[in-house]
Design a protein around this motif. Structure first.
Motif, PDB file in Angstrom:
ATOM      1  N   MET A  70       0.572  -5.402 -28.721  1.00  0.00           N
ATOM      2  CA  MET A  70       1.478  -5.416 -27.577  1.00  0.00           C
ATOM      3  C   MET A  70       0.791  -5.950 -26.327  1.00  0.00           C
ATOM      4  SD  MET A  70       4.710  -4.762 -27.719  1.00  0.00           S
ATOM      5  CE  MET A  70       5.204  -4.062 -26.139  1.00  0.00           C
ATOM      6  N   ARG A  71      -0.490  -5.680 -26.167  1.00  0.00           N
ATOM      7  CA  ARG A  71      -1.204  -6.259 -25.020  1.00  0.00           C
ATOM      8  C   ARG A  71      -1.132  -7.786 -25.077  1.00  0.00           C
ATOM      9  NH1 ARG A  71      -5.271  -6.371 -21.129  1.00  0.00           N
ATOM     10  NH2 ARG A  71      -5.493  -4.113 -20.883  1.00  0.00           N
ATOM     11  N   GLY A  72      -1.450  -8.354 -26.215  1.00  0.00           N
ATOM     12  CA  GLY A  72      -1.379  -9.801 -26.356  1.00  0.00           C
ATOM     13  C   GLY A  72       0.029 -10.324 -26.153  1.00  0.00           C
ATOM     14  N   HIS A  73       1.001  -9.611 -26.680  1.00  0.00           N
ATOM     15  CA  HIS A  73       2.404 -10.017 -26.538  1.00  0.00           C
ATOM     16  C   HIS A  73       2.821 -10.018 -25.068  1.00  0.00           C
ATOM     17  CE1 HIS A  73       6.691 -10.270 -27.467  1.00  0.00           C
ATOM     18  NE2 HIS A  73       6.894  -9.197 -26.730  1.00  0.00           N
ATOM     19  N   LEU A  74       2.482  -8.969 -24.344  1.00  0.00           N
ATOM     20  CA  LEU A  74       2.858  -8.875 -22.932  1.00  0.00           C
ATOM     21  C   LEU A  74       2.178  -9.958 -22.111  1.00  0.00           C
ATOM     22  CD1 LEU A  74       2.680  -4.989 -22.551  1.00  0.00           C
ATOM     23  CD2 LEU A  74       4.763  -6.375 -22.373  1.00  0.00           C
ATOM     24  N   GLU A  75       0.924 -10.231 -22.419  1.00  0.00           N
ATOM     25  CA  GLU A  75       0.190 -11.235 -21.652  1.00  0.00           C
ATOM     26  C   GLU A  75       0.652 -12.651 -21.998  1.00  0.00           C
ATOM     27  OE1 GLU A  75      -3.940 -10.606 -22.310  1.00  0.00           O
ATOM     28  OE2 GLU A  75      -3.968  -8.626 -21.344  1.00  0.00           O
ATOM     29  N   GLN A  76       0.824 -12.930 -23.283  1.00  0.00           N
ATOM     30  CA  GLN A  76       1.086 -14.301 -23.707  1.00  0.00           C
ATOM     31  C   GLN A  76       2.559 -14.684 -23.649  1.00  0.00           C
ATOM     32  OE1 GLN A  76      -0.731 -14.454 -27.625  1.00  0.00           O
ATOM     33  NE2 GLN A  76      -2.610 -13.505 -26.820  1.00  0.00           N
ATOM     34  N   VAL A  77       3.451 -13.755 -24.001  1.00  0.00           N
ATOM     35  CA  VAL A  77       4.877 -14.077 -24.050  1.00  0.00           C
ATOM     36  C   VAL A  77       5.584 -13.753 -22.736  1.00  0.00           C
ATOM     37  CG1 VAL A  77       7.051 -13.632 -25.262  1.00  0.00           C
ATOM     38  CG2 VAL A  77       4.910 -13.737 -26.552  1.00  0.00           C
ATOM     39  N   TYR A  78       5.202 -12.641 -22.114  1.00  0.00           N
ATOM     40  CA  TYR A  78       5.868 -12.226 -20.878  1.00  0.00           C
ATOM     41  C   TYR A  78       5.062 -12.576 -19.627  1.00  0.00           C
ATOM     42  CZ  TYR A  78       9.707  -9.903 -23.233  1.00  0.00           C
ATOM     43  OH  TYR A  78      10.847  -9.653 -23.971  1.00  0.00           O
ATOM     44  N   GLY A  79       3.893 -13.142 -19.805  1.00  0.00           N
ATOM     45  CA  GLY A  79       3.131 -13.630 -18.673  1.00  0.00           C
ATOM     46  C   GLY A  79       2.572 -12.562 -17.763  1.00  0.00           C
ATOM     47  N   ILE A  80       2.311 -11.354 -18.291  1.00  0.00           N
ATOM     48  CA  ILE A  80       1.740 -10.284 -17.472  1.00  0.00           C
ATOM     49  C   ILE A  80       0.248 -10.540 -17.303  1.00  0.00           C
ATOM     50  CG2 ILE A  80       1.469  -7.794 -17.200  1.00  0.00           C
ATOM     51  CD1 ILE A  80       4.374  -8.806 -17.306  1.00  0.00           C
ATOM     52  N   PRO A  81      -0.263 -10.567 -16.072  1.00  0.00           N
ATOM     53  CA  PRO A  81      -1.699 -10.790 -15.882  1.00  0.00           C
ATOM     54  C   PRO A  81      -2.524  -9.696 -16.562  1.00  0.00           C
ATOM     55  CG  PRO A  81      -0.504 -10.962 -13.788  1.00  0.00           C
ATOM     56  CD  PRO A  81       0.455 -10.414 -14.789  1.00  0.00           C
ATOM     57  N   ARG A  82      -3.643 -10.075 -17.124  1.00  0.00           N
ATOM     58  CA  ARG A  82      -4.512  -9.128 -17.824  1.00  0.00           C
ATOM     59  C   ARG A  82      -4.891  -7.947 -16.937  1.00  0.00           C
ATOM     60  NH1 ARG A  82      -8.010  -8.663 -22.128  1.00  0.00           N
ATOM     61  NH2 ARG A  82      -7.142 -10.576 -22.999  1.00  0.00           N
ATOM     62  N   ARG A  83      -5.128  -8.202 -15.653  1.00  0.00           N
ATOM     63  CA  ARG A  83      -5.534  -7.137 -14.739  1.00  0.00           C
ATOM     64  C   ARG A  83      -4.461  -6.066 -14.573  1.00  0.00           C
ATOM     65  NH1 ARG A  83      -2.374  -7.953 -10.552  1.00  0.00           N
ATOM     66  NH2 ARG A  83      -1.634 -10.067 -10.086  1.00  0.00           N
ATOM     67  N   ALA A  84      -3.186  -6.417 -14.839  1.00  0.00           N
ATOM     68  CA  ALA A  84      -2.086  -5.477 -14.630  1.00  0.00           C
ATOM     69  C   ALA A  84      -1.767  -4.661 -15.875  1.00  0.00           C
ATOM     70  CB  ALA A  84      -0.835  -6.218 -14.175  1.00  0.00           C
ATOM     71  N   VAL A  85      -2.376  -4.990 -17.017  1.00  0.00           N
ATOM     72  CA  VAL A  85      -2.084  -4.302 -18.271  1.00  0.00           C
ATOM     73  C   VAL A  85      -3.137  -3.224 -18.512  1.00  0.00           C
ATOM     74  CG1 VAL A  85      -1.715  -4.548 -20.755  1.00  0.00           C
ATOM     75  CG2 VAL A  85      -1.043  -6.397 -19.203  1.00  0.00           C
ATOM     76  N   VAL A  86      -2.674  -2.005 -18.773  1.00  0.00           N
ATOM     77  CA  VAL A  86      -3.577  -0.910 -19.107  1.00  0.00           C
ATOM     78  C   VAL A  86      -3.352  -0.512 -20.555  1.00  0.00           C
ATOM     79  CG1 VAL A  86      -3.631  -0.083 -16.735  1.00  0.00           C
ATOM     80  CG2 VAL A  86      -1.984   0.886 -18.321  1.00  0.00           C
ATOM     81  N   ASP A  87      -4.402  -0.171 -21.244  1.00  0.00           N
ATOM     82  CA  ASP A  87      -4.289   0.239 -22.645  1.00  0.00           C
ATOM     83  C   ASP A  87      -3.915   1.714 -22.722  1.00  0.00           C
ATOM     84  OD1 ASP A  87      -4.988  -2.245 -23.906  1.00  0.00           O
ATOM     85  OD2 ASP A  87      -7.048  -1.918 -23.228  1.00  0.00           O
ATOM     86  N   LEU A  88      -2.765   1.976 -23.341  1.00  0.00           N
ATOM     87  CA  LEU A  88      -2.307   3.342 -23.547  1.00  0.00           C
ATOM     88  C   LEU A  88      -1.736   3.411 -24.969  1.00  0.00           C
ATOM     89  CD1 LEU A  88      -0.291   5.299 -20.800  1.00  0.00           C
ATOM     90  CD2 LEU A  88      -0.697   6.097 -23.116  1.00  0.00           C
TER      91      LEU A  88
END
Length: 453
Positions: A215-233
């Motif tokens: 899901m981290r990869g999906h959010l970053e690559q498909v939805y364009g969420i910057p890596r800095r804004a994604v937290v692992d939960l």
């Protein structure tokens, strides 16, 4: 931004007001908040499944999330905003509701149901209205909190960011358990709405939680969420969840041994591929045990997809029982001594809770496709057997290996599965780690005095 400091000029709301259409609650419906001379930090949670009942794995995960917060936060720190479900709704579970209310009552949690019903989460306009209502409730109830955060659990709340203002006295965390791009890629309007909401949220300083590496990869690559804004939960289980699961009688056809496959009645779960794999095994002369197939909904009538599955079962003369109505009791079958295997044939999977359910219950082996988050839990010949997604022939091969596993190998697989669950997917440890890192103020026992007190 984990939290925002309330501005001193913000006026405190009248604690006796009843702002329609919202109902104030303290742990249980109809009760009120006791007077206090302190204002504590707050955590607010908006959810659409898991308070009034459970319609899928999302409901189990959402209630587990609430349970960890009630165990971890000091009293009276939690605000819960469930999308209201009426008693007449087929998904309303009175036992589930009573347990949830008691859990929140003990924690002194405030509960404010948000109008809408299940129909509101199904339509894009309904989700947009829910997001606006949740923001209104949050602003009203958290206006005086010195530090606060709103957590939106899952897809219906991905539009919260579009209503997030610079002067809001709280931070925002969005926790998508899936996306429309994964579940219904043909729904371009909803995908655009999710992308717009997520982009606005991040621009406003919000964080987005990833429930798996996939899901981290999906959010970053498909939805364009910057890596800095994604937290692992990462998603997981409360390790005590399955210790006292009440057994439910098996259908008579399954008493001699069975395979189990369950999940939402949507094409992305790959149940057609499973039925095709069983047809292949039968043609190859493999003796396949009875299949308990639970592609479930809460609808009165079978869906087109469920009817299609039943037609395939009939056409192929597969020894199977189709269970179209959701029931949390199906999970008790994971503890059955005659269970021969759990099959997860997903074509797309943001995380995959069912393998963890199986690991916790001691069910083995698990057969799963290498789709999305499943690759993080089902490891070939370690915690289960794997196959390519959308490949019935490869799935048939994996099921054959599962059916011929030796008793010692099954026990070894069961032990490895439980070890992986405890090491990587203890949901309580995960959520507490998030709180310590991003909202340590919510855990502090002391709280500042109300201004002027």
């Amino acid at each position: 931004m984990a939290a925002r400091i309330r501005r001193s000029e913000d006026a405190a709301p009248d604690p006796t007001s009843q702002a329609a259409p919202f109902q104030r609650q303290r742990g249980a419906e109809g009760t009120s908040e006791p007077a206090t001379n302190t204002i504590s930090p707050r955590i607010a949670v908006a959810l659409h499944d898991g308070y009034y009942g459970c319609t899928s794995g999302t409901g189990f995960s959402n209630r587990a999330f609430l349970e960890v917060l009630t165990r971890t936060l000091p009293p009276r720190r939690l605000l819960v905003m469930p999308v209201h479900i009426s008693r007449s709704d087929r998904s309303y579970d009175p036992v589930w509701v009573a347990q949830t209310k008691e859990m929140l009552r003990r924690a002194g949690a405030e509960v404010v149901p948000v109008p809408g019903g299940r129909a509101a989460t199904a339509a894009l306009a309904g989700c947009e209205a829910l997001c606006e209502l949740v923001m209104e409730v949050t602003r009203e109830h958290l206006a005086d909190a010195p530090m606060a955060q709103l957590i939106g659990l899952d897809v219906p709340f991905l539009g919260l960011g579009s209503h997030f203002r610079a002067d809001d006295p709280f931070g925002l965390l969005l926790l998508p358990r899936s996306t429309s791009e994964l579940a219904s890629p043909e729904d371009h309007r909803r995908i655009r709405w999710e992308r717009k909401g997520l982009t606005a949220a991040v621009r406003g300083g919000a964080r987005v939680a990833a429930i798996s590496h996939h899901m981290r990869g999906h959010l970053e690559q498909v939805y364009g969420i910057p890596r800095r804004a994604v937290v692992d939960l990462p998603n997981g289980l409360l390790l005590s969840d399955h210790e006292d699961v009440a057994p439910v009688p098996l259908p008579p056809q399954a008493e001699a041994g069975f395979l189990l496959a369950m999940g939402r009645a949507v094409e992305s779960k790959g149940f057609e591929d499973l039925l095709e794999a069983l047809r292949i095994l039968a043609e190859q002369g493999e003796r396949v045990p009875h299949l308990l197939l639970a592609p479930t909904t809460h609808a009165e009538a079978p869906t087109d997809y469920q009817r299609r599955l039943q037609a395939i079962i009939d056409d192929y003369s597969i020894d199977a029982t189709l269970l179209p109505r959701f029931s949390p009791q199906y999970r008790s079958w994971l503890r059955s001594p005659v269970l021969r295997g759990v099959v997860v044939p997903s074509r797309a999977e943001p995380f995959g809770r069912i393998p963890l359910e199986a690991f916790a219950s001691g069910a083995a082996p698990v057969v799963a496709t290498r789709a999305g988050g499943l690759t993080e839990t089902v490891i070939d010949e370690v915690t289960g057997f794997t196959a390519e997604a959308r490949d019935p022939m490869d799935l048939a091969h994996a099921i054959r290996r599962a059916l011929h596993i030796t008793a010692p190998d099954r026990e070894q697989m069961r032990a490895r599965s439980r070890a992986l669950l405890a090491a990587r997917h203890d949901y309580e440890a995960t959520i507490r780690s998030y709180l310590r890192q991003y909202t340590p103020w919510a855990l502090a026992l002391s709280a500042p005095l109300r201004s002027g007190a």
